[in-house]
Design an enzyme around this catalytic site. Structure first.
Site, PDB file in Angstrom:
ATOM      1  N   GLY A  33       5.148   3.135   2.125  1.00 31.92           N
ATOM      2  CA  GLY A  33       3.882   2.907   1.434  1.00 31.92           C
ATOM      3  C   GLY A  33       2.905   1.954   2.097  1.00 31.92           C
ATOM      4  CG  ASP A  34       1.405  -1.981   3.509  1.00 34.57           C
ATOM      5  OD1 ASP A  34       0.326  -1.509   3.933  1.00 34.57           O
ATOM      6  OD2 ASP A  34       1.606  -3.201   3.371  1.00 34.57           O
ATOM      7  CB  ILE A  35       3.313   2.786   7.929  1.00 32.02           C
ATOM      8  CG1 ILE A  35       4.691   3.122   7.397  1.00 32.02           C
ATOM      9  CG2 ILE A  35       3.307   2.861   9.443  1.00 32.02           C
ATOM     10  CD1 ILE A  35       5.784   2.208   7.888  1.00 32.02           C
ATOM     11  CG  ASN A  39       3.829  -4.091   7.105  1.00 32.44           C
ATOM     12  OD1 ASN A  39       3.768  -5.305   7.090  1.00 32.44           O
ATOM     13  ND2 ASN A  39       3.235  -3.360   6.210  1.00 32.44           N
TER      14      ASN A  39
END
Length: 62
Positions: A33-35, A39
């Protein structure tokens, strides 16, 4: 700042893709959900690791 060759960048991208594939196809599917670049962590030998699962979700296959 480190400069990487195209070969090194491609290798890192493939490792990230393999990691995401593993998350998406394992029995306990996880959607990150937050690539983004912040990260992705690099290990001592420049191996790429997907990190920060703060907003990740388990996905059930129904």
């Amino acid at each position: 700042m480190q400069n990487y060759t195209w070969t090194q960048c491609l290798h890192m991208c493939l490792e990230i893709a393999r990691g995401l594939n593993h998350l998406h196809t394992s029995p306990r599917r996880i959607i990150h959900g937050d690539i983004k670049s912040a990260n992705i962590l690099l290990g001592m030998n420049r191996e790429a690791k997907v990190a920060y699962f703060g907003i990740s979700k388990h996905h059930t296959n129904q």
